[in-house]
Design an enzyme around this catalytic site. Structure first.
Site, short mmCIF file in Angstrom:
data_model
loop_
_atom_site.label_atom_id
_atom_site.label_comp_id
_atom_site.label_asym_id
_atom_site.label_seq_id
_atom_site.Cartn_x
_atom_site.Cartn_y
_atom_site.Cartn_z
N SER A 142 0.85 -1.19 0.00
CA SER A 142 0.00 0.00 0.00
C SER A 142 0.88 1.24 0.00
O SER A 142 1.93 1.27 0.65
CB SER A 142 -0.91 0.03 1.23
N TYR A 156 -2.11 -0.47 10.10
CA TYR A 156 -2.09 -0.89 8.71
C TYR A 156 -0.78 -0.49 8.03
O TYR A 156 -0.14 -1.29 7.33
CB TYR A 156 -3.28 -0.27 7.98
#
Length: 247
Positions: A142, A156
């Site tokens: 990501s 995350y």
């Protein structure tokens, strides 16, 4: 039809929806037989299998929880045993748990690390037992690992940042076996979890240089390139497919 991956076998974790589904279909269109894992939506996974078969390739969907190491290893071994080989592993399945630091639980921490960090490690470990020279491991990370512009992403972002180190180290370790390992970091991408017409889409789009979301096919195209013979001299790399979000 481009058959750059003709005769290859690919496994895409979390391939039943979103970016994973786009990757699975693109690899099939390039000539690979594709296995995919899913956790909940059997109907969507079956639809993906039908689409891959329509493209003229073999396909199978296996329900597997990426938080369970035995399930991850079992899928890898099953694909290699039943189809006789495994050439491409795409570690795409992910846990997306957000929240203020003081509200995140240890259970959420453990789940995030299990799915986003341990599963790619375990799947890669299992896959290289079967992979021939020319094999490919492609991790899906990501852009948040490089630029966390919103609060609540600490867990995350941490988990996806771990993939940078894993990718570099495995690229070095497996280079002598002609197996490449790379990381693709998507940015804002139009999926069910982050739709282009979502409530925060305007703000998110404003952080990109190109001024719009990606289509999942944009990410899949980069994965397909890395999986192809043209990607043979790229390893240990992180490629941002984020519309300039991190520049």
């Amino acid at each position: 039809m481009n058959n750059a991956l003709d005769g290859k076998v690919a496994l895409v974790t979390g391939g039943g929806r979103g970016i994973g589904a786009a990757v699975a279909l693109r690899l099939a269109e390039e000539g690979a037989d594709v296995a995919l894992t899913f956790q909940r939506n059997q109907q969507r996974a079956d639809e993906m299998v039908d689409q891959i078969k329509t493209a003229g390739r073999r396909a199978v969907a296996v329900r597997a929880d990426s938080a369970e190491p035995a399930a991850v290893v079992g899928v890898v071994d099953r694909v290699a045993d039943e189809w006789g080989r495994l050439d491409i592993l795409v570690n795409n399945a992910g846990a997306f748990l957000l929240g203020p630091l003081e509200q995140l639980s240890l259970d959420e921490f453990d789940e995030t690390v299990a799915v986003n960090v341990r599963a790619p490690f375990v799947a890669s470990q299992a896959a290289v037992r079967h992979m021939p020279a020319g094999g490919r491991i492609i991790n899906i990370g990501s852009n948040i690992a490089e630029r966390a512009v919103f609060p609540g992403f600490s867990l995350y972002a941490m988990s996806k940042t771990a993939l940078i180190g894993l990718t570099k180290a495995l690229g070095r370790e497996l280079g002598g076996r002609a197996i490449t390992v790379n990381l693709v970091n998507p940015g804002p991408t139009d999926t069910a979890l982050n739709p282009v017409d979502g409530p925060n889409a305007g703000t998110i789009t404003g952080f990109t240089a190109l001024g719009h979301y990606a289509d999942p096919a944009d990410v899949a195209a980069t994965v397909a390139f890395l999986a192809s013979p043209d990607g043979r001299y790229i390893t240990g790399a992180t490629i941002n497919v984020d519309g300039g979000f991190t520049i």
